[in-house]
Scaffold this active site. Structure first.
Site, PDB file in Angstrom:
ATOM      1  N   HIS A  22       0.864  -1.052   0.165  1.00  0.00           N
ATOM      2  CA  HIS A  22       0.151  -0.248   0.335  1.00  0.00           C
ATOM      3  C   HIS A  22       1.019   1.344   0.069  1.00  0.00           C
ATOM      4  O   HIS A  22       1.475   1.715   1.049  1.00  0.00           O
ATOM      5  CB  HIS A  22      -1.227  -0.237   1.357  1.00  0.00           C
ATOM      6  CG  HIS A  22      -1.926   0.999   0.959  1.00  0.00           C
ATOM      7  ND1 HIS A  22      -3.305   0.887   0.095  1.00  0.00           N
ATOM      8  CD2 HIS A  22      -2.062   1.834   1.746  1.00  0.00           C
ATOM      9  CE1 HIS A  22      -4.087   1.542   0.495  1.00  0.00           C
ATOM     10  NE2 HIS A  22      -3.339   2.679   0.629  1.00  0.00           N
ATOM     11  N   LYS A 167     -10.265   6.143  -3.240  1.00  0.00           N
ATOM     12  CA  LYS A 167      -9.306   7.147  -2.986  1.00  0.00           C
ATOM     13  C   LYS A 167      -8.280   6.951  -3.545  1.00  0.00           C
ATOM     14  O   LYS A 167      -7.666   5.520  -3.603  1.00  0.00           O
ATOM     15  CB  LYS A 167      -9.638   7.325  -1.541  1.00  0.00           C
ATOM     16  CG  LYS A 167      -8.872   8.229  -0.891  1.00  0.00           C
ATOM     17  CD  LYS A 167      -8.537   8.089   0.729  1.00  0.00           C
ATOM     18  CE  LYS A 167      -7.458   8.473   1.199  1.00  0.00           C
ATOM     19  NZ  LYS A 167      -7.962   8.356   2.813  1.00  0.00           N
ATOM     20  N   LYS A 169      -3.876   7.748  -3.395  1.00  0.00           N
ATOM     21  CA  LYS A 169      -3.040   7.998  -2.593  1.00  0.00           C
ATOM     22  C   LYS A 169      -2.504   8.556  -3.779  1.00  0.00           C
ATOM     23  O   LYS A 169      -2.347   8.589  -4.765  1.00  0.00           O
ATOM     24  CB  LYS A 169      -2.249   7.090  -1.695  1.00  0.00           C
ATOM     25  CG  LYS A 169      -3.467   6.523  -0.600  1.00  0.00           C
ATOM     26  CD  LYS A 169      -3.918   7.209  -0.162  1.00  0.00           C
ATOM     27  CE  LYS A 169      -2.763   7.770   1.199  1.00  0.00           C
ATOM     28  NZ  LYS A 169      -4.165   8.011   2.363  1.00  0.00           N
ATOM     29  N   ASP A 202      -5.795  11.908  -2.166  1.00  0.00           N
ATOM     30  CA  ASP A 202      -5.382  11.754  -0.647  1.00  0.00           C
ATOM     31  C   ASP A 202      -4.357  12.609  -0.381  1.00  0.00           C
ATOM     32  O   ASP A 202      -3.267  11.789  -1.312  1.00  0.00           O
ATOM     33  CB  ASP A 202      -5.476  11.092   0.484  1.00  0.00           C
ATOM     34  CG  ASP A 202      -4.973  11.401   1.404  1.00  0.00           C
ATOM     35  OD1 ASP A 202      -4.904  10.293   2.867  1.00  0.00           O
ATOM     36  OD2 ASP A 202      -4.476  12.234   1.961  1.00  0.00           O
ATOM     37  N   GLU A 228      -8.449  15.410  -0.537  1.00  0.00           N
ATOM     38  CA  GLU A 228      -8.036  15.148   1.649  1.00  0.00           C
ATOM     39  C   GLU A 228      -6.341  15.865   1.500  1.00  0.00           C
ATOM     40  O   GLU A 228      -5.604  15.447   0.655  1.00  0.00           O
ATOM     41  CB  GLU A 228      -8.300  13.546   1.320  1.00  0.00           C
ATOM     42  CG  GLU A 228      -8.269  13.773   2.591  1.00  0.00           C
ATOM     43  CD  GLU A 228      -7.869  12.040   3.846  1.00  0.00           C
ATOM     44  OE1 GLU A 228      -8.863  11.284   2.260  1.00  0.00           O
ATOM     45  OE2 GLU A 228      -7.475  11.697   4.014  1.00  0.00           O
ATOM     46  N   ASP A 253      -7.800  15.963   7.181  1.00  0.00           N
ATOM     47  CA  ASP A 253      -7.386  15.056   7.727  1.00  0.00           C
ATOM     48  C   ASP A 253      -6.638  15.287   8.519  1.00  0.00           C
ATOM     49  O   ASP A 253      -6.655  16.070   9.919  1.00  0.00           O
ATOM     50  CB  ASP A 253      -6.832  13.925   6.562  1.00  0.00           C
ATOM     51  CG  ASP A 253      -6.556  12.875   7.431  1.00  0.00           C
ATOM     52  OD1 ASP A 253      -6.175  11.607   6.721  1.00  0.00           O
ATOM     53  OD2 ASP A 253      -6.427  13.047   8.684  1.00  0.00           O
ATOM     54  N   LYS A 277     -11.553  10.417  11.847  1.00  0.00           N
ATOM     55  CA  LYS A 277     -10.957   8.483  12.979  1.00  0.00           C
ATOM     56  C   LYS A 277     -10.688   8.668  13.929  1.00  0.00           C
ATOM     57  O   LYS A 277      -9.618   9.751  15.035  1.00  0.00           O
ATOM     58  CB  LYS A 277      -8.999   8.819  12.072  1.00  0.00           C
ATOM     59  CG  LYS A 277      -8.941   9.245  11.034  1.00  0.00           C
ATOM     60  CD  LYS A 277      -7.758   9.193  10.318  1.00  0.00           C
ATOM     61  CE  LYS A 277      -8.030   9.026   8.270  1.00  0.00           C
ATOM     62  NZ  LYS A 277      -6.171   9.026   8.088  1.00  0.00           N
ATOM     63  N   GLU A 331     -14.620   5.391   4.946  1.00  0.00           N
ATOM     64  CA  GLU A 331     -13.206   4.597   4.472  1.00  0.00           C
ATOM     65  C   GLU A 331     -12.823   3.344   5.103  1.00  0.00           C
ATOM     66  O   GLU A 331     -11.805   3.497   4.926  1.00  0.00           O
ATOM     67  CB  GLU A 331     -12.332   5.279   3.642  1.00  0.00           C
ATOM     68  CG  GLU A 331     -11.393   5.981   4.710  1.00  0.00           C
ATOM     69  CD  GLU A 331     -10.740   7.519   4.897  1.00  0.00           C
ATOM     70  OE1 GLU A 331      -9.757   7.232   3.703  1.00  0.00           O
ATOM     71  OE2 GLU A 331      -9.870   7.738   5.353  1.00  0.00           O
TER      72      GLU A 331
HETATM   73  C1  MUC Z   1      -4.662   8.540   5.582  1.00  0.00           C
HETATM   74  O1  MUC Z   1      -4.358   9.395   5.168  1.00  0.00           O
HETATM   75  O2  MUC Z   1      -5.648   9.503   4.968  1.00  0.00           O
HETATM   76  C2  MUC Z   1      -6.676   6.232   4.920  1.00  0.00           C
HETATM   77  C3  MUC Z   1      -6.379   5.973   3.506  1.00  0.00           C
HETATM   78  C4  MUC Z   1      -5.356   4.905   3.346  1.00  0.00           C
HETATM   79  O3  MUC Z   1      -4.613   5.062   2.172  1.00  0.00           O
HETATM   80  O4  MUC Z   1      -4.599   5.810   4.121  1.00  0.00           O
HETATM   81  C5  MUC Z   1      -4.792   6.210   5.242  1.00  0.00           C
HETATM   82  C6  MUC Z   1      -4.681   7.506   5.779  1.00  0.00           C
HETATM   83 MG    MG Z   2      -5.450  11.082   4.652  1.00  0.00          MG
END
Ligand code: MUC
Ligand code: MG
Length: 377
Positions: A22, A167, A169, A202, A228, A253, A277, A331
């Site tokens: 990941h 989502k 990254k 994000d 995000e 976040d 969270k 999520e």
């Molecule tokens: C984050 O930064 O949101 C949540 C899903 C993901 O892939 O990373 C986390 C942390």
């Molecule tokens: Mg995040």
């Protein structure tokens, strides 16, 4: 009469492999370390909580190793001998001993909620005020992946669990290349599933103001529906600017790790959505305060994740099913990223949603053999 006195607080680190690497902005995880905290009462009732950060200390400075030290040496001695129906007082007293360390506090907050609810024979959701919903939508997050691989994974997740929001990254590579990759993927998906897929990004706070203002409009044009935390946590003025210039909702976040942070985001008009969270906020009680502030100001809240395992995710599912303000889905996919669960039963994922588990407490029980297998020596 049930004896709610806490007799023992123990913790262990589990290292559970992921189904695939990941990729985050600054690191790639291939396993998820989980601090499993266990609270046992004088009557032998057990409750569990997870101390989890997304793949390591890069996100917020805590790690399972630091959390274990804080829990074992500083938090546990305050808890032992106290009653679970003093939970609010215990959490207040933990503040006198340990500042910040919210991920560690979340682990003990949840473990105490779980043990207390099990002792009363009720679900944790009832300790949070009771039912608002029985399930919540789940967005699937893809790490940093090449276009074809990402399309394959999205296809698999749409046809499997039935996710309809994803989502992506960002923040790992060259911003222009990263932006082109995500814009191309977003357009490809819009062609493939007209109007049926929501794409969010994000950046984990890794872009500076100029980079964000240069590239986010391209992602807005491509149809990305949520930004995000594109820029650093403290820079609320830039988050506000991004919202105004692009018209795409911004989700805070890293900027929101406490109720006070939520108030600052509200006052700065810096975001439209807050990633809630239960881990980063220090547990269920601090998360309730955070949502109350956001909701009162008209902001939506998203049931976000730190890639918790089944116990930690169950805690956030109970939270999302008890709190009206979690109005922007979730999520809460963490358990599906783990190669194997460590609980006797799993959370139920179907039609792109996760359903509140039945039963007292969190509704899941660790499997002692699996816990032993994954426990770090
Ligand atoms: C984050 O930064 O949101 C949540 C899903 C993901 O892939 O990373 C986390 C942390
Ligand atoms: Mg995040």
């Amino acid at each position: 009469m049930t004896n709610l006195t806490i007799e023992r607080v123990t913790s262990r680190i589990l290292d559970i492999p992921l189904i695939r690497p990941h990729g985050f902005a600054t690191t790639t995880a291939t396993a998820q370390p989980i601090l499993l905290v266990e609270v046992t009462t004088a009557d032998g009732v057990r409750g569990w909580g997870e101390g989890v950060v997304p793949g390591g200390p890069w996100w917020g400075g805590e790690s399972v190793e630091t959390m274990k030290a804080i829990v074992d040496r500083y938090l546990a001695p305050v808890m032992v001998g106290r009653r679970l129906d003093e939970l609010a007082g215990i959490m207040r007293d933990l503040e006198k001993v340990v500042a910040n360390a919210r991920f560690a506090k979340a682990a003990v907050d949840v473990a105490m909620h779980d043990a207390w609810a099990r002792a009363l024979g009720i679900p944790v959701r009832d300790l949070l005020g009771g039912a608002v919903r029985d399930s919540v939508d789940v967005t699937w997050a893809l790490g940093v992946l090449p276009l074809e691989t990402a399309l394959e994974e999205i296809d698999e997740r749409m046809n499997g669990v039935g996710h309809r929001s994803f989502k992506l990254k960002m923040g790992a590579g060259d911003p222009a290349e990263d932006t082109a990759r995500v814009a191309e993927l977003t357009r490809a998906l819009a062609d493939k599933v007209p109007g049926g897929v929501s794409i969010r990004i994000d950046v984990n706070a890794r872009w500076d103001r100029l980079t964000a203002l240069r590239h986010l409009p391209t992602l807005a044009d491509a149809g990305v529906q949520l930004f995000e935390q594109p820029t650093p946590a403290h820079d609320l003025a830039t988050l506000r600017e991004i919202t105004r210039r692009t018209g795409v909702p911004v989700m805070a976040d890293e900027s929101v790790c406490s109720p006070a942070d939520a108030l600052a985001v509200v006052q700065a008009e810096a975001a439209d959505v807050i990633a809630v969270k239960t881990t980063k906020l220090g547990g269920l009680r601090e998360s309730l305060k955070t949502v109350a502030i956001a909701e009162t100001a008209g902001l939506a809240c998203h049931g976000a994740t730190s890639l918790e395992g089944p116990i930690g995710t169950a805690a956030s599912v109970h939270f999302a099913c008890a709190v009206e303000g979690i109005s922007y889905g979730s999520e809460l996919f963490g358990p599906m990223l783990l190669k194997e669960t460590y609980t006797q039963t799993d959370l139920e994922y179907a039609d792109g949603r996760v359903t509140l588990p039945e039963g007292p407490g969190l509704g899941l029980l660790p499997d002692d053999d699996k816990v032993a297998f994954y426990t770090r020596d």
